[in-house]
Every structure is written in structure tokens, then in C-alpha cells.
Design a protein around this motif. Structure first.
Motif, mmCIF file in Angstrom:
data_model
loop_
_atom_site.group_PDB
_atom_site.id
_atom_site.type_symbol
_atom_site.label_atom_id
_atom_site.label_comp_id
_atom_site.label_asym_id
_atom_site.label_seq_id
_atom_site.Cartn_x
_atom_site.Cartn_y
_atom_site.Cartn_z
ATOM 1 N N TYR A 162 -6.911 -1.783 -2.746
ATOM 2 C CA TYR A 162 -7.064 -2.271 -1.364
ATOM 3 C C TYR A 162 -7.569 -1.156 -0.462
ATOM 4 N N LEU A 163 -7.016 0.040 -0.632
ATOM 5 C CA LEU A 163 -7.470 1.186 0.152
ATOM 6 C C LEU A 163 -8.925 1.517 -0.175
ATOM 7 N N THR A 164 -9.233 1.525 -1.469
ATOM 8 C CA THR A 164 -10.560 1.937 -1.929
ATOM 9 C C THR A 164 -11.644 0.963 -1.501
ATOM 10 N N TYR A 165 -11.419 -0.336 -1.744
ATOM 11 C CA TYR A 165 -12.476 -1.308 -1.479
ATOM 12 C C TYR A 165 -12.713 -1.523 0.018
ATOM 13 N N ALA A 166 -11.676 -1.390 0.821
ATOM 14 C CA ALA A 166 -11.899 -1.480 2.270
ATOM 15 C C ALA A 166 -12.865 -0.392 2.715
ATOM 16 N N GLY A 167 -12.656 0.829 2.208
ATOM 17 C CA GLY A 167 -13.550 1.934 2.542
ATOM 18 C C GLY A 167 -14.913 1.816 1.898
ATOM 19 N N PHE A 168 -14.983 1.224 0.708
ATOM 20 C CA PHE A 168 -16.249 1.080 -0.012
ATOM 21 C C PHE A 168 -17.261 0.289 0.812
ATOM 22 N N PHE A 169 -16.769 -0.687 1.559
ATOM 23 C CA PHE A 169 -17.653 -1.507 2.399
ATOM 24 C C PHE A 169 -17.703 -0.998 3.842
ATOM 25 N N ASP A 170 -17.401 0.300 4.007
ATOM 26 C CA ASP A 170 -17.492 0.987 5.303
ATOM 27 C C ASP A 170 -16.510 0.443 6.330
ATOM 28 N N GLY A 171 -15.427 -0.143 5.838
ATOM 29 C CA GLY A 171 -14.328 -0.508 6.715
ATOM 30 C C GLY A 171 -13.263 0.575 6.685
ATOM 31 N N LYS A 172 -12.148 0.286 7.304
ATOM 32 C CA LYS A 172 -11.059 1.253 7.377
ATOM 33 C C LYS A 172 -9.758 0.576 6.956
ATOM 34 N N ALA A 173 -9.095 1.151 5.962
ATOM 35 C CA ALA A 173 -7.770 0.685 5.573
ATOM 36 C C ALA A 173 -6.737 1.290 6.514
ATOM 37 N N VAL A 174 -5.964 0.431 7.160
ATOM 38 C CA VAL A 174 -4.905 0.873 8.070
ATOM 39 C C VAL A 174 -3.579 0.408 7.476
ATOM 40 N N THR A 175 -2.710 1.352 7.138
ATOM 41 C CA THR A 175 -1.450 0.965 6.508
ATOM 42 C C THR A 175 -0.343 0.823 7.550
ATOM 43 N N TYR A 176 0.389 -0.281 7.448
ATOM 44 C CA TYR A 176 1.571 -0.459 8.284
ATOM 45 C C TYR A 176 2.795 0.013 7.508
ATOM 46 N N ARG A 177 3.721 0.605 8.242
ATOM 47 C CA ARG A 177 4.898 1.214 7.633
ATOM 48 C C ARG A 177 5.794 0.177 6.957
ATOM 49 N N THR A 178 6.324 0.542 5.806
ATOM 50 C CA THR A 178 7.424 -0.214 5.209
ATOM 51 C C THR A 178 8.629 0.720 5.158
ATOM 52 N N ILE A 179 9.816 0.158 5.314
ATOM 53 C CA ILE A 179 11.011 0.956 5.596
ATOM 54 C C ILE A 179 11.820 1.171 4.312
ATOM 55 N N GLU A 180 11.804 2.400 3.838
ATOM 56 C CA GLU A 180 12.438 2.720 2.556
ATOM 57 C C GLU A 180 13.932 2.403 2.573
ATOM 58 N N ASP A 181 14.608 2.743 3.650
ATOM 59 C CA ASP A 181 16.057 2.534 3.726
ATOM 60 C C ASP A 181 16.439 1.057 3.741
ATOM 61 N N ARG A 182 15.474 0.195 3.958
ATOM 62 C CA ARG A 182 15.720 -1.252 3.932
ATOM 63 C C ARG A 182 15.003 -1.903 2.754
ATOM 64 N N TRP A 206 12.138 -1.034 1.454
ATOM 65 C CA TRP A 206 10.702 -1.071 1.712
ATOM 66 C C TRP A 206 10.288 -2.373 2.411
ATOM 67 N N ALA A 207 11.146 -2.858 3.300
ATOM 68 C CA ALA A 207 10.814 -4.029 4.117
ATOM 69 C C ALA A 207 9.721 -3.661 5.120
ATOM 70 N N PRO A 208 8.886 -4.617 5.516
ATOM 71 C CA PRO A 208 7.811 -4.305 6.470
ATOM 72 C C PRO A 208 8.353 -3.964 7.842
ATOM 73 N N ASP A 209 7.780 -2.945 8.455
ATOM 74 C CA ASP A 209 8.104 -2.587 9.835
ATOM 75 C C ASP A 209 7.202 -3.434 10.728
ATOM 76 N N LEU A 210 7.729 -4.522 11.223
ATOM 77 C CA LEU A 210 6.923 -5.490 11.961
ATOM 78 C C LEU A 210 6.406 -4.936 13.286
ATOM 79 N N ALA A 211 7.201 -4.063 13.900
ATOM 80 C CA ALA A 211 6.753 -3.450 15.159
ATOM 81 C C ALA A 211 5.554 -2.539 14.899
ATOM 82 N N ASP A 212 5.602 -1.789 13.802
ATOM 83 C CA ASP A 212 4.480 -0.911 13.465
ATOM 84 C C ASP A 212 3.240 -1.730 13.126
ATOM 85 N N LEU A 213 3.440 -2.828 12.406
ATOM 86 C CA LEU A 213 2.308 -3.695 12.074
ATOM 87 C C LEU A 213 1.631 -4.193 13.351
ATOM 88 N N GLU A 214 2.425 -4.681 14.300
ATOM 89 C CA GLU A 214 1.830 -5.222 15.532
ATOM 90 C C GLU A 214 1.147 -4.121 16.346
#
Length: 381
Positions: A112-132, A134-142
Motif C-alpha cells: 500500500y505504501l509502495t504503490y501509492a508512491g509509485f503513481f506519484d501519490g502520497k501514503a499517509v499513515t494514521y496512527r494505531t494504538i499499541e496499548d489498545r 493496535w486499534a485505530p486512532d480515529l482522531a488522528d485519522l480525521e
């Protein structure tokens, strides 16, 4: 992997905890699937098939997604691919223009990281919370949604962490996607490999949000080397018509996936499913064993994976005994022969200071590997 093979040629014993390939260990493709491909080959089904996939297989996929995952998908909106990696390539090629951003979990499956960049886009990762877990950090995503965001990716269960998103978390992500008018891609290739929690497919909840689902046969059906995956479209208002047309065009460029493998995949979906329950029971025992052993090693901590077959431990001594997780993995291999994958390869931000290990081997090999890792940690910390 290259370094491991070099060491192996010198006579060093390598303990492979690096690759998510069950068939490399003591799992095997079910007999009825192997029989089906042999029958297809002997029966002369060795020609090119339609670029979108065999009609019978697309029908079987739509049926599986409806009955197992609650998707609302028509066979005409299914495209068969040469593994899920090709499905990711088609998706990114069809949706990403230069400067576009794709939101995906950090850490995540590297293509996912590679192919987004391959087409001159940008992969932006949203945080997942290890202590939970690895649940998604919804505030970080937004916070990371911008006017350039073209797609939100959900990988559930996750590779490399083994996290399984809850129904409530998926609903929240879909609400954000609807609020900002952004389509969602859901990679659910580990949907049948679940341990302690119920699995909720994104497709079952995505009512008005356009969705592209990705899945395949490598994991649940133990067909890794056969290379077969698929995409499907759930988009009742036709908002992704142009993207889907682009995916179809890309599928035609490469002609088709293997015809005999597709024939066997129909039998995989419609034939006996008993091996899945047996495989998951065996993997659950190995997960519990591995998690207990990892947690006994000073300097390593790991969240409990609820799906897939990976552990993603944190290395506490990064910045001390080792400058990076990549250095840790290299020295571990050189000294002990244990081969794992450095975490920053799954995301330089949220994957760093970790490593990924599979719990696919039998308990005797896992014991040998974790004993070696424990001794290695004692020598260096």
C-alpha cells in the motif's frame, strides 16, 4: 532474506519467522483444491480466460462475500487478480493521481505504501494504538484528512499487527468517510483467521459509502504460491464508476489470472471448509505459546493479536543497544540465525522500534527461536 540465504550457504541454521506463508511450514493446501486444479489441467482448461475472471468464480466470490461478510455485491462487480498485491496495484493505479493522498493504517502491509508512491501519490499513515491492541486512532485519522485525500484504507485483520477492528471502530471510520465524501478500501484477506473476537466486515456496514473490497485465496485456503486474489465493488450510487472502469482496463492489460487456478478456486469456495476451523485452532495454540514466550523476554513487549498469524513486538532498547529496528533484526540474524522483519518496513513512523514475527512454525521451532531471541537480548541489554 538475501543475507539469510548467504548465511545458510555457510552452514548456519536459519529459523524463518519472517514470511506469512503457512504452506512453508506444516500447513498444506486442502486435497480437494489440489484435485480440482489437476482435473482442470488434465481436462485442457489451460487457455486464457476473461480478464475480469471466470464467470463461475466471480459468482462464487460474490456468494462468499454475501454469506460470510454480509456484502451486497453482484458478480459483475468482481475482478479476479493474480494475488491481492495485483489488486492493490490496480486500485492505486485507478484512483491515485499525482499529489493525491491515500490514508492507511500505520503500520500496514508495505505494497500500500509502495504503490501509492509509485503513481506519484502520497501514503499517509494514521496512527494505531499499541496499548489498545493496535486499534485505530480515529482522531488522528480525521486530523490527516485533507482536500487531497482520495481513499481511506482499512486492513482488517491487520498485517503486521494482527489487530481486529471492532464494529464500533469500523462504523466511526465509515462515518468519517461519509462526512468527507471519501471512498473506502477494505483489505480483508485474513477474514477467516480470527481467534478471540467476532469479525465484522466493512462491507456489512458500508451503506452509503462507496467501497472496494480486496481479498484472496492465499491465507484461508492455503494457496499462497497459486497467486489468486480479487477486488469487488459495492457502490450503489455509481460514484466510483470511473475508478472501476480504470481497474477493468488495467486487468485487460495483463490478460488474465491463471485459468486452472481459477477453476480450483471455485472448488475452494464451494467445497469443504473444515480445514479452516482446524487451521485456526492450531494457529491459536501457537499464538498463545508465542505470546507467552515473547512476554517472558526482558526488553520485548507485544500486544495480543486477534487475527492473522503475526506478532509485532516492541524492542525497548532501540536508541541504546541498537540504533534502529533494522540493526536489531540484522544482528539477531547474524548471531542466532533467527530471521524476522524490521518494523519500520511497515511504516517508518508507527512501525519503527518493532519487528514482525510469524507464529506459523510448530512449537518446537518456535521454542528454539524464542530461546535464541531471549539469549540474544540478555547478551545485549
Amino acid at each position: 532474506m538475501i543475507k539469510a540465504e548467504e548465511l545458510k550457504r555457510t552452514g548456519k541454521n536459519i529459523l524463518y519467522l519472517n514470511i506469512g506463508d503457512p504452506v512453508k511450514y506444516d500447513f498444506d493446501t486442502p486435497p480437494h483444491i489440489k484435485h480440482a486444479i489437476q482435473k482442470a489441467i488434465d481436462g485442457g482448461l489451460n487457455y486464457y480466460s476473461p480478464s475480469e475472471g471466470l464467470k463461475e468464480l466471480r459468482e462464487a466470490i460474490a456468494e462468499k462475500e454475501r454469506t460470510v461478510n454480509g456484502a451486497r455485491v453482484d458478480p459483475s462487480n468482481v475482478i479476479v487478480t493474480t494475488g491481492i498485491s495485483e489488486a492493490i496495484l490496480f486500485l492505486m493505479g485507478a484512483i491515485v493521481n499525482p499529489g493525491d493522498e491515500v490514508l492507511m493504517p500505520g503500520p500496514c502491509y508495505p505494497p500500500y505504501l509502495t504503490y501509492a508512491g509509485f503513481f506519484d501519490g502520497k501514503a499517509v499513515t494514521y496512527r494505531t494504538i499499541e496499548d489498545r491492541g493496535w486499534a485505530p486512532d480515529l482522531a488522528d485519522l480525521e486530523r490527516k484528512i485533507t482536500k487531497r485525500t482520495k481513499l481511506i484504507v482499512i486492513i482488517n485483520p491487520n498485517n503486521p499487527t494482527g489487530s481486529v477492528y471492532s464494529r464500533a471502530e469500523i462504523i466511526k471510520i465509515l462515518e468519517l468517510a461519509a462526512k468527507h465524501d471519501i471512498p473506502v478500501a477494505a483489505d480483508e484477506i485474513y477474514d477467516r483467521i480470527i481467534y478471540d473476537e467476532n469479525f465484522t466486515s466493512v462491507a456489512s456496514l458500508a451503506k452509503d459509502v462507496p467501497l472496494i473490497g480486496l481479498n484472496g485465496f492465499s491465507k484461508a485456503y492455503l494457496m499462497t504460491g497459486w497467486r489468486l486474489g480479487y477486488l469487488y465493488l459495492q457502490d450503489h450510487e455509481g460514484r466510483l464508476a470511473e475508478v472501476w472502469d480504470g481497474i477493468q482496463r488495467l486487468s485487460r492489460v495483463r490478460l488474465c489470472a491463471s485459468t486452472p487456478v481459477q477453476v480450483a478456486a471455485v472448488e475452494a469456495l464451494r467445497g469443504p471448509q473444515d480445514h479452516i476451523r482446524e487451521m485456526v485452532a492450531k494457529l491459536k495454540r501457537r499464538r498463545d505459546f508465542s505470546l507467552e514466550r515473547i512476554r517472558e523476554i526482558p526488553g520485548l513487549t507485544a500486544a495480543k493479536p486477534n487475527g492473522a498469524f503475526y506478532l509485532f513486538p516492541r524492542i525497548s532498547a532501540i536508541g541504546g543497544a541498537w540504533e534502529s529496528d533494522e540493526q536489531f533484526v540484522t544482528e539477531l540474524l547474524n548471531e542466532t540465525g533467527v530471521l524476522v522483519v524490521h518494523g519500520s518496513g511497515f511504516d517508518p513512523s508507527f512501525g519503527k522500534d518493532h519487528f514482525r514475527a510469524v507464529f506459523l512454525p510448530d512449537e518446537s521451532m518456535l521454542e528454539e527461536a524464542f530461546t535464541a531471541i531471549g539469549d540474544f537480548m540478555k547478551r545485549h541489554t
